[in-house]
Design a protein around this motif. Sequence first.
Motif, PDB file in Angstrom:
ATOM      1  N   ASN A  94       0.853  -1.191   0.000  1.00 39.62           N
ATOM      2  CA  ASN A  94       0.000   0.000   0.000  1.00 39.62           C
ATOM      3  C   ASN A  94       0.890   1.243   0.000  1.00 39.62           C
ATOM      4  OD1 ASN A  94      -2.997   1.069   0.727  1.00 39.62           O
ATOM      5  ND2 ASN A  94      -1.475   2.349   1.730  1.00 39.62           N
ATOM      6  N   ILE A  95       0.898   1.963  -1.107  1.00 42.25           N
ATOM      7  CA  ILE A  95       1.613   3.236  -1.151  1.00 42.25           C
ATOM      8  C   ILE A  95       0.681   4.268  -0.539  1.00 42.25           C
ATOM      9  CG2 ILE A  95       2.683   4.984  -2.620  1.00 42.25           C
ATOM     10  CD1 ILE A  95       3.370   2.754  -4.576  1.00 42.25           C
ATOM     11  N   GLN A  96       0.922   4.574   0.711  1.00 46.57           N
ATOM     12  CA  GLN A  96      -0.036   5.383   1.457  1.00 46.57           C
ATOM     13  C   GLN A  96       0.010   6.855   1.065  1.00 46.57           C
ATOM     14  OE1 GLN A  96      -0.598   4.239   5.457  1.00 46.57           O
ATOM     15  NE2 GLN A  96      -1.343   6.228   6.144  1.00 46.57           N
ATOM     16  N   GLU A  97       1.192   7.378   0.797  1.00 48.06           N
ATOM     17  CA  GLU A  97       1.296   8.783   0.424  1.00 48.06           C
ATOM     18  C   GLU A  97       2.496   8.973  -0.495  1.00 48.06           C
ATOM     19  OE1 GLU A  97       1.208  13.238   2.477  1.00 48.06           O
ATOM     20  OE2 GLU A  97       1.424  11.446   3.724  1.00 48.06           O
ATOM     21  N   LEU A  98       2.306   9.813  -1.507  1.00 48.94           N
ATOM     22  CA  LEU A  98       3.361  10.033  -2.482  1.00 48.94           C
ATOM     23  C   LEU A  98       3.326  11.496  -2.916  1.00 48.94           C
ATOM     24  CD1 LEU A  98       4.240   7.619  -5.372  1.00 48.94           C
ATOM     25  CD2 LEU A  98       4.136  10.079  -5.785  1.00 48.94           C
ATOM     26  N   THR A  99       4.478  12.150  -2.903  1.00 43.13           N
ATOM     27  CA  THR A  99       4.594  13.536  -3.345  1.00 43.13           C
ATOM     28  C   THR A  99       5.289  13.572  -4.692  1.00 43.13           C
ATOM     29  OG1 THR A  99       4.680  14.351  -1.070  1.00 43.13           O
ATOM     30  CG2 THR A  99       5.507  15.822  -2.780  1.00 43.13           C
ATOM     31  N   LEU A 100       4.711  14.312  -5.618  1.00 42.78           N
ATOM     32  CA  LEU A 100       5.178  14.333  -7.000  1.00 42.78           C
ATOM     33  C   LEU A 100       5.418  15.778  -7.418  1.00 42.78           C
ATOM     34  CD1 LEU A 100       5.536  12.491  -9.551  1.00 42.78           C
ATOM     35  CD2 LEU A 100       3.149  13.021 -10.090  1.00 42.78           C
ATOM     36  N   LEU A 101       6.667  16.113  -7.730  1.00 46.79           N
ATOM     37  CA  LEU A 101       7.036  17.492  -8.051  1.00 46.79           C
ATOM     38  C   LEU A 101       7.720  17.578  -9.417  1.00 46.79           C
ATOM     39  CD1 LEU A 101       8.704  18.592  -4.681  1.00 46.79           C
ATOM     40  CD2 LEU A 101       6.506  19.381  -5.541  1.00 46.79           C
ATOM     41  N   PRO A 102       7.565  18.705 -10.097  1.00 49.54           N
ATOM     42  CA  PRO A 102       8.429  18.961 -11.246  1.00 49.54           C
ATOM     43  C   PRO A 102       9.872  19.130 -10.763  1.00 49.54           C
ATOM     44  CG  PRO A 102       6.620  20.572 -11.124  1.00 49.54           C
ATOM     45  CD  PRO A 102       6.640  19.825  -9.835  1.00 49.54           C
ATOM     46  N   THR A 103      10.813  18.842 -11.605  1.00 47.84           N
ATOM     47  CA  THR A 103      12.215  19.044 -11.248  1.00 47.84           C
ATOM     48  C   THR A 103      12.496  20.508 -10.933  1.00 47.84           C
ATOM     49  OG1 THR A 103      12.808  17.191 -12.692  1.00 47.84           O
ATOM     50  CG2 THR A 103      14.596  18.659 -12.025  1.00 47.84           C
ATOM     51  N   ASP A 104      11.716  21.400 -11.536  1.00 48.91           N
ATOM     52  CA  ASP A 104      11.898  22.839 -11.311  1.00 48.91           C
ATOM     53  C   ASP A 104      11.219  23.350 -10.046  1.00 48.91           C
ATOM     54  OD1 ASP A 104      13.437  23.300 -13.590  1.00 48.91           O
ATOM     55  OD2 ASP A 104      11.685  23.583 -14.875  1.00 48.91           O
ATOM     56  N   GLN A 105      10.714  22.463  -9.214  1.00 48.33           N
ATOM     57  CA  GLN A 105      10.020  22.882  -7.992  1.00 48.33           C
ATOM     58  C   GLN A 105      10.554  22.114  -6.802  1.00 48.33           C
ATOM     59  OE1 GLN A 105       5.738  22.149  -7.930  1.00 48.33           O
ATOM     60  NE2 GLN A 105       5.423  23.841  -6.509  1.00 48.33           N
ATOM     61  N   ALA A 106      10.811  22.827  -5.699  1.00 46.90           N
ATOM     62  CA  ALA A 106      11.277  22.184  -4.468  1.00 46.90           C
ATOM     63  C   ALA A 106      10.167  22.017  -3.455  1.00 46.90           C
ATOM     64  CB  ALA A 106      12.429  22.981  -3.853  1.00 46.90           C
ATOM     65  N   ASN A 107       9.243  22.981  -3.395  1.00 45.75           N
ATOM     66  CA  ASN A 107       8.105  22.917  -2.491  1.00 45.75           C
ATOM     67  C   ASN A 107       7.073  23.939  -2.968  1.00 45.75           C
ATOM     68  OD1 ASN A 107       8.944  25.492  -1.437  1.00 45.75           O
ATOM     69  ND2 ASN A 107      10.344  24.427  -0.043  1.00 45.75           N
ATOM     70  N   ALA A 108       6.046  24.161  -2.160  1.00 42.58           N
ATOM     71  CA  ALA A 108       4.974  25.057  -2.590  1.00 42.58           C
ATOM     72  C   ALA A 108       5.443  26.489  -2.797  1.00 42.58           C
ATOM     73  CB  ALA A 108       3.843  25.028  -1.567  1.00 42.58           C
TER      74      ALA A 108
END
Length: 255
Positions: free
Chosen positions: A234-248
């Motif tokens: 079960n992959i409970q949580e996964l964060t997916l970002l562009p390479t050009d983004q570090a956080n919000a």
Amino acid sequence: MLAGETVLVTGASSGIGWECAQVLADLGVRLLLVARRQERLENLAQELQTNYKIPCLPQALDVRDRLGVQAWFQNLPPEWQCIDVVINNAGLSRGLDKLYEGDIDDWEEMIDTNLKGLLYITRTVLPGMIHRGRGHVVNIGSIAGLAAYPGGNVYCATKAAVRILGDALKQDLLGTPVRVTTINPGLVATEFSPVRFHGDMERAQQVYQGLTPLTGRDVAETVAFCLTRPPHVNIQELTLLPTDQANALLVHRRE
């Protein structure tokens, strides 16, 4: 692994939902497609049935309407009521105003769609999954639920709630085979920004200026990966970002 399973996708008329339908159709699932825009759903269903020879049922539904969601499910043809996977994708953001200047109608639309709509759908389909001893709930969250950003206030709050609900739901389902996944994408080039800015395309395009955002297909392929893990994973949580983004808050823009 998913061939023949019935998958419900909310917000399927555009963006991530549309791409989830495309990616999963290639895996041979039966697709139950819901959104508010019936014509778009019908066009999508026709395309998928032609290209992939799979059953599709497009139905207009506003997930904010609790009684409407209940009636929709009760009136589904019997062969469509055994839902194996639900992808809670329907969601939106409105505005970037400071909280004390915010439009309360915008707040209610975000809360009703992003949070209450997800709850209505999940509460409706989950008992059947538990009864049949199989199922997977996928919630499309956002990195906005991991940390707030200026002007994000209510939107960030709804996505933080989605994240915590996923965690709570996994605890509620412990001891059952039903899996829960929350996917938190960063910047994705969809209709998200035009909707946030009420159709102001110039302002919406500035969000992605100078960087390469994710696409709806990137998120959809990640959803498919989570769904096709072995039953004990079960992959409970996964964060997916562009390479050009570090956080919000932090992105790299090229001139």
